[in-house]
Every structure is written in C-alpha cells, then in structure tokens.
Write a protein that holds these residues in place. Structure first.
Motif, PDB file in Angstrom:
ATOM      1  N   ARG A 172      58.176 132.053  -2.346  1.00 23.97           N
ATOM      2  CA  ARG A 172      57.864 133.469  -2.569  1.00 23.97           C
ATOM      3  C   ARG A 172      59.137 134.316  -2.628  1.00 23.97           C
ATOM      4  O   ARG A 172      59.224 135.275  -3.405  1.00 23.97           O
ATOM      5  CB  ARG A 172      56.910 133.986  -1.477  1.00 23.97           C
ATOM      6  CG  ARG A 172      55.464 133.533  -1.682  1.00 23.97           C
ATOM      7  CD  ARG A 172      54.523 134.111  -0.648  1.00 23.97           C
ATOM      8  NE  ARG A 172      54.540 133.329   0.574  1.00 23.97           N
ATOM      9  CZ  ARG A 172      53.775 132.260   0.805  1.00 23.97           C
ATOM     10  NH1 ARG A 172      52.940 131.850  -0.115  1.00 23.97           N
ATOM     11  NH2 ARG A 172      53.846 131.603   1.938  1.00 23.97           N
ATOM     12  N   ASP A 173      60.123 133.961  -1.818  1.00 22.28           N
ATOM     13  CA  ASP A 173      61.410 134.685  -1.843  1.00 22.28           C
ATOM     14  C   ASP A 173      62.094 134.519  -3.196  1.00 22.28           C
ATOM     15  O   ASP A 173      62.658 135.478  -3.746  1.00 22.28           O
ATOM     16  CB  ASP A 173      62.331 134.179  -0.723  1.00 22.28           C
ATOM     17  CG  ASP A 173      61.872 134.649   0.649  1.00 22.28           C
ATOM     18  OD1 ASP A 173      61.124 135.645   0.712  1.00 22.28           O
ATOM     19  OD2 ASP A 173      62.264 134.021   1.652  1.00 22.28           O
ATOM     20  N   ARG A 198      60.408 136.767  -5.656  1.00 23.40           N
ATOM     21  CA  ARG A 198      60.805 138.170  -5.436  1.00 23.40           C
ATOM     22  C   ARG A 198      62.219 138.428  -5.952  1.00 23.40           C
ATOM     23  O   ARG A 198      62.471 139.458  -6.608  1.00 23.40           O
ATOM     24  CB  ARG A 198      60.723 138.497  -3.937  1.00 23.40           C
ATOM     25  CG  ARG A 198      61.215 139.906  -3.583  1.00 23.40           C
ATOM     26  CD  ARG A 198      61.140 140.140  -2.081  1.00 23.40           C
ATOM     27  NE  ARG A 198      61.802 139.113  -1.296  1.00 23.40           N
ATOM     28  CZ  ARG A 198      63.120 139.021  -1.132  1.00 23.40           C
ATOM     29  NH1 ARG A 198      63.940 139.907  -1.692  1.00 23.40           N
ATOM     30  NH2 ARG A 198      63.631 138.043  -0.394  1.00 23.40           N
ATOM     31  N   CYS A 227      54.965 128.363   0.109  1.00 24.06           N
ATOM     32  CA  CYS A 227      55.780 128.662   1.291  1.00 24.06           C
ATOM     33  C   CYS A 227      56.658 129.893   1.046  1.00 24.06           C
ATOM     34  O   CYS A 227      56.805 130.354  -0.089  1.00 24.06           O
ATOM     35  CB  CYS A 227      56.652 127.455   1.648  1.00 24.06           C
ATOM     36  SG  CYS A 227      57.728 126.928   0.287  1.00 24.06           S
ATOM     37  N   ASP A 228      57.249 130.408   2.106  1.00 24.08           N
ATOM     38  CA  ASP A 228      58.082 131.619   2.020  1.00 24.08           C
ATOM     39  C   ASP A 228      59.296 131.448   1.105  1.00 24.08           C
ATOM     40  O   ASP A 228      59.607 132.373   0.349  1.00 24.08           O
ATOM     41  CB  ASP A 228      58.528 132.045   3.423  1.00 24.08           C
ATOM     42  CG  ASP A 228      57.376 132.668   4.205  1.00 24.08           C
ATOM     43  OD1 ASP A 228      56.376 133.056   3.557  1.00 24.08           O
ATOM     44  OD2 ASP A 228      57.461 132.738   5.435  1.00 24.08           O
TER      45      ASP A 228
END
Length: 942
Positions: A383-384, A387, A379-380
């Motif tokens: 991924r965030d 990052r 999910c985002d």
C-alpha cells in the motif's frame, strides 16, 4: 398561421387522436421549425414517429424516434416506437435491444414483456429458418461440411450477394462458431484468415458477424483461443475495440474476455484430446494483453467507449476474485506498469482541449479500478508503494508556472477520493494541496473554479477536512454561487455549501449556510435535475445537492410532490455511478425519515430548557402522518423499481454504506402491510435478499426486517418464487437473536410461521439454519405476542419428522413445554400449542405415553382443552385424547377411569349439528375405540 410550437403540438395531438395523421405531421413539423427547447423537440420527434408508424413509413419513424432518443436516452415512448419501426424493417436484433431498454425502465409493463417475448421468438425462428434453408441448399448441392463453411464465406465476401443471403450466412456462421464441431471446422479450413478478411471489409454488419464467430470459437478452448490471439495479434484486437461504434467495441471486448477466460482457466472447461498433453504457458500472453489495455487508456486514438471497455476488462480480470487466494501478482504488475496511466485518465478535464476522448462513465470507472487495485493489496509495504507512486505523479504535475498542469493534479486527487478514499485522504495531506484547491476557487478562470469546487466537495467528506474548508473556503463558494453564470460551476458550488452545512448530520447548519433559503436552493436543484439538456455529469450534482437539502423537512415534502424531479432522479439512479447511487439513497432515507434518531428523555429536555440551552424540536412535517404520505408518493412514483435497479449495480459502485441506506428505505416502505404487495410486484422482495446477506451489520438487519415484514403476510410462492424462498430463511432466523428488538423477533417468527406452513422442504431448511432453539426460547417469553408467534411457528414445524424426533429424544423438556402451554390462559397460545400436541401425538406413539410422564397436570390440561368454549381448541383437545386412546390400551384405561370419560360421553351424545359435527365425531370415535378395547359397553347395554 400559429407561431407557438406548444399550441402547434396540441393541435397535432388533436389531429392524431382523430386519425388525421397527415395534418398531425404538418403541425409537428411546423412546431419543430419554430421550437428551440430541447425537451419539447424530443416530444415532437417522437410524436412525428408515431404518425409515421401509422402511415407505415417505418424508416422515417425509426429516424425520428432516434432523434428523440439522442436528446433523451431514457425516453421510453421514443424507444418503444423505434423498436416497433425496426421490427417492421426486419431489424429484429436492434428492435429487441430497444424493447429490452423499455422493459428495464418499466419492468412491470406487460406490453414491453410481451414484445420482448415475441421478438426473442422471432429472432430464434429467423436464425433457425436461415440455417435450415442454408443446410437444405447445401444438401441439394451435395457439399460437405467443409464446403458449407467455404460457401458461407464466399457469400459474405461477395459484394454482389443478396442482402438477405448475407444475413443468413452471417447468422449461420455465428451459430456454427458456438458449436465445438463447427468451430473446429471453421478453424481447420482457413476460417480465421477468412474472418479477418470480413473484418477488413469495414462493413459494420460483417465485422460484427466475424467478431461474434471468433468469440464462439475461443470460448472454452485454450489452445484455439491462444492460436487465434497470436494470429489476429493483440494490437489489431485493441484497435478494433477502440472504434467509436458501441456494438463493435462491445463485441470485440467480449472476444477479448473469452480469450482471457481461457488463458486464466475460467469459463467452461472441456477436454480436447491431445491438447491435455500440451502445456500452454499463458502468463506471457496475459501480460501482453494487460500491457496493451493499459496503453489504450492513454492513447488519443482510442474512443471513449474503447477506453471504457479497456477499463472494464482490467476491472474484471486483474484483482483477485477471492481474497483467500494469496496470489495478487496481476495487481502488482498493473500498479508497477500502469498506475500512472490510470491516474492520467482520472486527471483528465473534459472541458480542456487536450482531453482524451471520454464517456460520462470513463473517469468513474477508472476510480473504481483504483479502488479495486488498492483493496487487492495484501500488506502495508504494498500500500505504501501504491501511495508513493500516486504522490510522485501528483508532484510532477504541480507547477506554479503552469496552471493547467496544476489543475490536472487537483483533478487526480479528486478522482482518487472517489476511489480508495483512505488513500485520497492521505493525498490531501500533501503539502499545499488543500491550500491550492481553495486558491483555485478564487481564480477568474471558470475551468479553475469548476475543478477546484468539485475537488473541495470530495475532500469535505472527511470532517477534519470539512473544518479546514469551512474556515477557508465557504465565503468563496458563496461568492461563486452568486456571481457565476456557468450552470456547471453554480450547481457544484451549491452542493459544496450544502455538504459543508450538513456536515453535522442535521438541517441546523444547513439552514445557516443557505441563509434560511433551503427551499429556494432545492427548487433550483430540482430544476437542474429535470433539465435533460444539461449533461448527466452535471445533473448528478443536482442529485447530490438534494441528498443534503432533503435534511430539511419542508424541502423533502416539496420534493416528493414533484413527480418529474423524482422520476429524473430515479432515471439517474440506473446509471453506473457510485456517487449518484449513494446520493439517491441518502435523499430517499431523508424523505422516508428512515435514519436513526435519538430518543429525547423528557427530564433532560426540561433540564436543558431550564439552563436555556438549544433543544432541537421535531418539525411538524417530520411527524408520522407526513412521513406516511411521502412514502405513498414515492411508491406511486416507482421508487421500488429504482431501488431494485440500484441493487443490481457492481459491488465496486454499490458500497456497503449505499446498501445500508437502500435497506433503510425498503424497511420504511414496508411499514404499511397494504403496500407490501406492490413492493413485491415491483421486485422489492428479490432486491432485499442480497442486502440481507452482504453489507454493514445495520444494513443486513434492516433488510432482514423488511423481508420479515413481507414474509409475514405474503404468499411465499409469489413473493419469493422458486428457490429464492430458501435464501430468505437465513435472514429471518438472524432476527431471532436476542440482541434484536422485540418487533424484529416477532415479525421474523411470523415470517417463519408462514414459511413453515408451506412445505416440508422449507421446514427442513428452518431446522438446518438452527432456528429451533431460538423458537423454543421465545415459547418461554413473558411477552404474550412473542410467545404466541413462537408457539404457532412450532405448531407448523412439528409436521417435520426431524423435529418430531427431537421431541421423542430423551433428556429434553420440549414436550413438557408444549403440554404446559396448552394450559395457558392466552387462547391463541392454546390453539397453537394444542395443534402442535395433536400432530405430535398423531405422528409419534411414543409421545403419547411420554406426555403422561412430563407433568402431573397433563390430565387436567387435557380435560380443560376438551371442555373449552373455543371450538378450535376443543377439537384439538379431543384429537389429542383420540391419539392417546388409539396409541395404547393402558393409556385408554387411564383416561376412561378419569372424568374425561364423562366429558367424551357428554359431547358424543349431543345431537348432530353442522357447526359442531367435527367435534362430536371425534368424541364418538374416542368412545368407539374404548368400546373396541372392551373398556366400556355400548349405550344400549349400559
């Protein structure tokens, strides 16, 4: 006395051919003293190895061959000579390994295949013989199984034992460890402790024997694997894997993989009695192993090979195998506890003194791991988090007062761009990163230029970034290329210019950046490509340079004529490097013109010329004749073997884009039917199957089309031996889709026709892939060739009972279609349709009566078939008539009452003739059957 090493080498060759090996040796040795060229040095060493082989001085032969291999790892002659020498010295395992490398480089070489077969048999014989001798000796001494194990360890641990005895004991121990009963005996009799003692001797052969025995003991037995892990300790295992010895490092890696497989519940599952009642909590052990592997990544005490092994284990065991499994906790654990450590590896600069020990593949393997971890996130928010960790780590490295730290930050971004590209592109958007890269290009320090230029190349893959670099960095790259004397920087600057110049996908911008001298730049690239003294990491940039420069028609034409450069590129393609694979595939697409081109509409061209706009014209060397010549040159140079090797690469290295490019090249190579046998012989058929199943939609279509071209004219048993042929059916059926073009439809139908004529199992597979409706649709086609191919395919398929039953079933027009096609004017369609109808009416009596009901034209069509000028059509028509007569007396009566009786009588009364006899005989059979029914009388009674 000669002082020219090349002349001395030539003289040595003459003496060698004359069987004067002593004088040949003297010349080669003298040439080695005078020579300074690395490539020639390798040739001289391998030539001298050949002399020593003839003189039966095998240790010296192996030594000289090894020196040649140190210079050029893919020197096939040196590898084979070392294999021969090692075999004579009794080192069969090592000889087998060299022969295996030779067979990988030249898979069609029968000599290498025979050597592999012989060595494999000898190794097995040696193991069996050693075991038999040991068993016999132990039996004579009256030892029990436990004593046998104990005796092996005594022999191995006794430094005074004979070498041959120790080798036999070591081989027996390894074999015993792979058997469940033997492994348990070793384990129960203090074997793990004794194996640990063998490892502590620091004797490489004993260490290998001990580690391989432990691997066998751990495989498929969770409780024993867990106990061995705890007894040895993960720190010790990782320490052994860290050594700078390829065989030991790999063996320990395999041991750790065997343990991990057991802890994850993978590998062979066996029941071990009481163990089933014991619940082993493996999560703690798995976390411990993962943490130690992550620690290995940043330890200076770990060798480059050891670091690679740790990365490979993480790559294999951390990301999910199946994305449908929702548990990605192992990936989250590694990101939280080890992402910064992986980034540290990616950010290493080999040219700097504080660099960790690395191999040529370490940083790329780390980038692959970054990519796999990123792809495994669900999910985002996950991924965030990934990052943010990357951004924070990069920011911590940027220090205007410390250029070396800043350089590491740029290298990390460059490494991420080779892994999860989307993330790398976001990192490029961080404040000042792009500006920092451009600024470093202008630095006086060579190391700054090297890292910055490489980062700019990776960054310019994104067109928006390329625009920024074109505006800010092109002149700097030109200056660097012209002024630097450092080959590593020069080659990177050239690739940077080529990449930016070709950003539009044509050679127009490329020529502008090269200032019209693309051929000159290409010659320089080819020179780097062939220079084996340059490290592989730098040579890969030469491959990437050629992938852009071959957009120019003159360059690609010269390139395929340069066989050494082609072979050097093919050798590099066998390495596990994502960039090299993509670059090689791109260069080959350019050389074969297998890229997509837009058709120019003549009216629009005239309009553009009228308005004085630039209209791109086809280069003379891009015309068909030149393309065909280039394809022939590539085939001669061994392109198929290189492509087949590329296809075997790990999925993280062989991207979908690379697969598509390889599929395009294969399709271009298959264009000429005369070349398809060569492609099959070199492994092209096998390599195309995975390309047709996985990758981009375009790539799968291209690969399927190439398979169709091979399947259409090749013997399936040779082209796709064994079960492989069944894997080809689905790609061929996919080409029957109406969205595919006519040529794809046609060649797929030809391939399926060929397959359906081979066996009923293949016919059934075609039916199961739901190809029948599509084949029937093409039988209605207006296009003559498509209709013919589909009808021929159906002719073969009707032999299958399931297909026959579909014709018998009510509520379909299948039989009607076949009957009507028998009345077509197209002779080839008639042959196929009549063949299908003859087989159907022979196999299913119901279809005989049904045939008379599907159309009122049936009798007229049958009569036309029986009178046809083409004997093949006529014979099939008469067989249909015989089937109808044999099926039912009433049907026979209908035919007798029609003009068909006259036709049968006319043919049946003809004199015997060898060419027509089969036709005459069928007509006579029809008349005989009618007489049996009493419908007609014999000629004498008429």
């Amino acid at each position: 006395q000669m002082e020219d090493p090349i002349q001395l080498k030539e003289e040595g060759n003459k003496y060698f051919q004359a069987n004067d090996y002593e004088k040949a040796l003297q010349n080669y040795t003298q040439a080695l003293k005078l020579n300074k060229d690395k490539a020639l040095q390798a040739v001289l060493y391998r030539n001298r190895a050949a002399c020593f082989l003839k003189k039966e001085e095998y240790a010296k032969a192996a030594s000289d061959a090894s020196r040649a291999i140190d210079i050029n790892a893919s020197d096939i002659k040196a590898l084979y000579r070392r294999s021969q020498a090692l075999e004579k010295l009794g080192k069969l395992d090592q000889a087998f390994k060299d022969a295996q490398k030779c067979a990988t480089i030249e898979p069609r070489n029968k000599n290498f295949q025979e050597t592999l077969r012989r060595l494999g048999a000898n190794i097995q014989e040696k193991v069996n013989a050693g075991r038999a001798v040991m068993d016999s000796w132990i039996h004579r001494q009256g030892f029990s199984t436990d004593s046998r194990v104990q005796k092996m360890f005594e022999i191995l641990l006794d430094e005074n034992s004979e070498k041959e005895k120790r080798e036999k004991a070591a081989n027996n121990l390894i074999v015993l460890g792979r058997e469940e009963a033997g492994a348990e005996r070793i384990f129960q009799n203090n074997g793990v402790n004794l194996l640990l003692q063998l490892i502590e001797t620091k004797n490489p052969e004993l260490i290998l024997a001990a580690v391989r025995t432990l691997s066998g003991m751990c495989t498929g037995h969770k409780a024993r694997a867990t106990a061995i892990l705890h007894y040895l300790g993960i720190d010790s295992i990782c320490m052994w894997m860290s050594v700078d010895n390829e065989e030991i490092s790999l063996a320990v890696c395999n041991l750790l993989q065997a343990i991990t497989d057991c802890l994850l519940g993978q590998g062979k599952e066996e029941h071990h009695g009481k163990e089933e009642a014991v619940v082993l909590d493996t999560k703690k052990d798995l976390k411990m192993i993962t943490m130690r592997l992550l620690d290995m990544l940043v330890s200076k005490r770990v060798s480059g090979q050891g670091r690679d092994r740790a990365l490979n284990l993480l790559n294999k065991n951390i990301p999910r195998k199946d994305l449908r499994d929702h548990d990605n906790s192992r990936t989250i654990f590694v990101i939280d506890n080890g992402l910064k450590k992986i980034l540290k590896v990616v950010g290493q600069i080999p040219e700097m003194p504080d660099c960790l020990p690395l191999t040529e593949n370490t940083q790329l393997t780390a980038s692959v791991l970054l990519n796999k971890l990123y792809d495994d996130l669900r999910c985002d928010p996950e991924r965030d988090n990934y990052r943010i960790i990357c951004e924070e780590y990069i920011k911590s490295k940027i220090d205007p007062q410390n250029m070396d730290k800043t350089l590491h930050a740029v290298q990390i971004v460059s490494g991420v761009l080779q892994g999860p590209f989307d993330l790398g592109n976001k990192l490029l958007g961080m404040k000042g990163v792009m500006e920092m890269m451009v600024a470093l290009c202008g630095s006086e320090r060579e190391i700054d230029q090297l890292v910055a230029v490489e980062a700019l190349i990776h960054a310019s893959t994104k067109l928006s970034r390329a625009t920024f670099i074109i505006s800010n960095g092109v002149n700097l790259l030109k200056e660097i290329y012209k002024k630097t004397k450092n080959e590593k920087i020069k080659i990177r600057a050239l690739v940077g210019l080529c990449k930016l110049g070709s950003a539009g996908g044509t050679d127009y911008g490329l020529r502008q950046f090269a200032e019209g001298s693309t051929e000159k730049l290409a010659r320089q690239c080819r020179k780097w490509l062939c220079n084996t003294t340059i490290d592989a990491r730098t040579r890969k940039w030469a491959v990437e340079g050629m992938s852009y420069l071959t957009l120019d028609a003159d360059v690609k034409d010269d390139f395929v004529e340069d066989e050494p450069a082609l072979k050097a590129m093919f050798d590099l393609a066998k390495t596990s490097d994502k960039t090299i694979l993509y670059s090689v595939a791109s260069a080959l697409v350019n050389c074969t013109n297998s890229y997509d081109t837009k058709e120019l509409v003549p009216e629009l061209v005239q309009l553009a010329k009228f308005s004085k706009q630039h209209v791109p014209e086809e280069h003379p060397k891009d015309k068909k004749d030149f393309v065909v010549k280039r394809v022939k040159r590539l085939l001669k140079a061994g392109v198929v073997s290189a492509l087949a090797c590329m296809v075997k690469a790990d999925s993280a290295i062989l991207t979908d884009q690379s697969k598509e490019l390889i599929a395009r090249v294969f399709l271009a190579l298959c264009e000429d039917p005369k070349d398809r046998g060569t492609i099959v012989a070199q492994g092209g058929g096998k390599a195309l199957i995975p390309l047709a199943v996985e990758g981009t939609d375009v790539g799968k279509i291209k690969a399927s089309h190439a398979l169709a071209k091979i399947a259409a004219i090749s013997n399936p048993d040779i082209a796709f031996p064994g079960e492989r042929v069944y894997e080809v059916v689905r790609p061929l059926v996919s080409l029957l889709n109406t969205e595919r073009d006519g040529l794809q439809n046609y060649e797929a139908l030809l391939g399926l026709t060929n397959f359906s004529g081979r066996s009923d199992k293949l016919r059934l597979k075609i039916v199961k892939e739901k190809a029948l409706p599509d084949i029937e649709n093409y039988m209605f086609e207006n296009h003559d060739q498509l209709r013919q191919a589909a009808t021929e395919c159906m002719c073969n398929l009707v032999v299958n009972k399931e297909v026959q039953e579909r014709f018998v079933a009510d509520g379909n027009d299948r039989l009607k279609l076949v009957v009507l096609l028998c009345g077509e004017d197209d002779e080839k369609v008639q042959v196929a349709a009549a063949g299908a109808l003859a087989m159907l009416t022979a196999a299913q009596k119901k279809l005989c009566s049904k045939m008379t009901q599907v159309t009122t034209q049936w009798l007229e069509i049958l009569q036309r078939l029986c009178l046809h000028d083409n004997m093949e059509v006529q014979h099939r028509g008469l067989v249909i008539a015989l089937n109808l007569i044999s099926a039912d007396k009433e049907l026979a009566k209908k035919l007798v009452e029609s003009e068909l009786l006259e036709i049968l009588t006319y043919i049946g009364k003809q004199e015997d003739h060898p060419k027509k006899q089969h036709i005459i005989n069928v007509a006579r059979d029809c008349l005989t059957r009618c007489m049996d029914y009493g419908l007609i009388k014999p000629f004498s009674q008429a």
